[in-house]
Design a protein around this motif. Structure first.
Motif, mmCIF file in Angstrom:
data_model
loop_
_atom_site.group_PDB
_atom_site.id
_atom_site.type_symbol
_atom_site.label_atom_id
_atom_site.label_comp_id
_atom_site.label_asym_id
_atom_site.label_seq_id
_atom_site.Cartn_x
_atom_site.Cartn_y
_atom_site.Cartn_z
ATOM 1 N N VAL A 244 0.728 -1.274 0.176
ATOM 2 C CA VAL A 244 -0.022 0.041 -0.128
ATOM 3 C C VAL A 244 0.831 1.470 0.048
ATOM 4 N N VAL A 270 -4.715 -5.634 -0.224
ATOM 5 C CA VAL A 270 -3.965 -4.348 -0.466
ATOM 6 C C VAL A 270 -5.217 -3.344 -0.479
ATOM 7 N N MET A 274 -6.085 0.062 1.918
ATOM 8 C CA MET A 274 -5.991 1.339 1.456
ATOM 9 C C MET A 274 -7.124 2.350 1.865
#
Length: 415
Positions: A244, A270, A274
């Motif tokens: 990230v 991921v 985020m």
């Protein structure tokens, strides 16, 4: 034994002893050999460079080279794949000495005769090697000490030609003998383009570990310069929180392109991270952790760990959940306590039910302070429903605390 500087510019004689050209360079072929063989000379005659293969050379030494044939092929020299010019590609270039774990400069190249061929035996990195190239033969003392690196220990040569890819394939296994921290430190001593080549030469797992030891800016620059598919493969091997960070460092279009190329499972991990701000526990945590249901025995838990196809790089604690498939956190146990526990006991009998934890919205600095104050190796992050969302590891916490400590000292250092 010879040094490259002793033969460059030397005369080339035909089989009758007449001088026909001079030695412009020495050509070697890279492959699987630790000591690549010399395959011929690049000769120069009247501003024309042409190739003389090793099989046509009868003698080779400080006094020059003598051909075994009177016939010459004056076709202009063109380098082929896998070929390296020692003068052009190696002299004055940097290389990684795997044995010494350092980046050094090549001042001369040592050649040795083995049977009916010559091979590279080492790289002279001493000041004497530099003087040998500058001073006339009569003025240089050959008894002076030198420092020569065995070519078998050359893990990377920072050449500026397309042959870099070839030689990297043959030396990547040598680099892989080093710890990722060491590879990262060595790579950062090289230019950006050579730094990228070093990472590209490693397999995906080691490349990911190496990148994680570099700054986020360096990670982003390297991945942006790589083939998109390969960069995405390496991102998949990185910890989700590190992936990230590096994606957020890239420009939006490039980050989106690499994100879309990732496999579904890694992309989902991921994407989950985020959603959190960088300066919160959610933005600091990783989703790489191990959960086990509370009704397992200690022995069954250890067996499950052994049978896992993939485990996090660092398992500090196991997180105990209510049941299989649940994320409801009810306890934790350190790996040490698990190993020392009675295998017949239920995991819920030996787990800790009182422990520190953070909420995804907690400030990152508060999380780091908690880890530091309680001497924790990791801190679970638990949401409003009591589900474990991730963990913050001690290395990420230390980055925050060290940066804060340095900032607080700046007025005293420069005031």
């Amino acid at each position: 034994m010879l040094y490259l500087s002793q033969v460059l510019g030397g005369p080339i004689f035909d089989s009758r002893g007449e001088r026909i050209a001079s030695v412009n360079d020495v050509l070697v072929r890279y492959g699987d050999d630790d000591h690549p063989p010399v395959i011929g000379l690049v000769a120069r005659f009247r501003r024309r460079n042409f190739f003389i293969p090793q099989r046509n050379i009868a003698d080779f030494g400080e006094s020059g080279a003598r051909m075994s044939s009177a016939k010459l092929n004056l076709t202009p020299f063109e380098r082929r794949e896998g070929e390296v010019l020692l003068g052009r590609d190696v002299l004055d270039k940097q290389l990684i000495d795997v044995d010494g774990k350092r980046v050094v400069r090549v001042n001369d190249v040592q050649l040795i005769e083995a049977g009916n061929e010559w091979r590279i035996s080492g790289a002279d990195i001493s000041f004497q090697g530099f003087l040998r190239r500058l001073l006339p033969k009569g003025f240089y003392g050959y008894d002076k000490p030198v420092e020569v690196i065995d070519w078998a220990d050359v893990g990377y040569l920072a050449t500026d030609t397309a042959t870099a890819t070839v030689q990297l394939k043959s030396s990547s296994d040598k680099l892989s003998r080093l710890h990722p921290v060491e590879i990262a430190q060595l790579a950062e001593s090289l230019s950006p383009i050579h730094r990228t080549e070093v990472v590209e030469s490693l397999d995906n797992e080691i490349a990911a570990d190496t990148l994680e030891e570099m700054s986020t800016e360096a990670q982003a620059r390297i991945l942006q310069e790589m083939d998109e598919e390969r960069a995405a493969d390496i991102l998949e091997e990185m910890s989700p929180d590190d992936a990230v960070d590096v994606l957020e460092e890239m420009d939006d279009d490039k980050a989106q392109e690499l994100f879309n190329l990732m496999e579904d499972e890694e992309r989902a991990d991921v994407a989950e991270l985020m959603a959190f701000d960088n300066d919160t526990a959610g933005g600091l945590m990783t989703t790489e952790f191990v959960t086990v249901p509370r009704k397992l025995s200690v022995g069954e838990t250890i067996t499950r760990l052994r049978e896992m196809a993939e485990t996090p790089n660092m398992i500090y604690y196991l997180y105990i959940v209510e049941e299989e498939g649940s994320w409801k956190l009810c306890g934790l146990i350190s790996l040490r306590s698990l190993i020392l526990a009675d295998p017949e006991k239920q995991i819920e009998e030996v787990m800790r039910t009182e422990f520190r934890f953070a909420h995804p919205s907690d400030p990152a600095e508060k999380v780091a302070q908690t880890i530091s104050e309680y001497n924790l190796l990791a801190l679970p992050v638990v949401d409003d429903e009591g589900d474990i969302a991730g963990i913050v590891t001690v290395d990420d916490a230390m980055e925050i605390l060290l940066a804060r400590d340095l900032t607080s000292r700046l007025p005293r250092l420069f005031g």
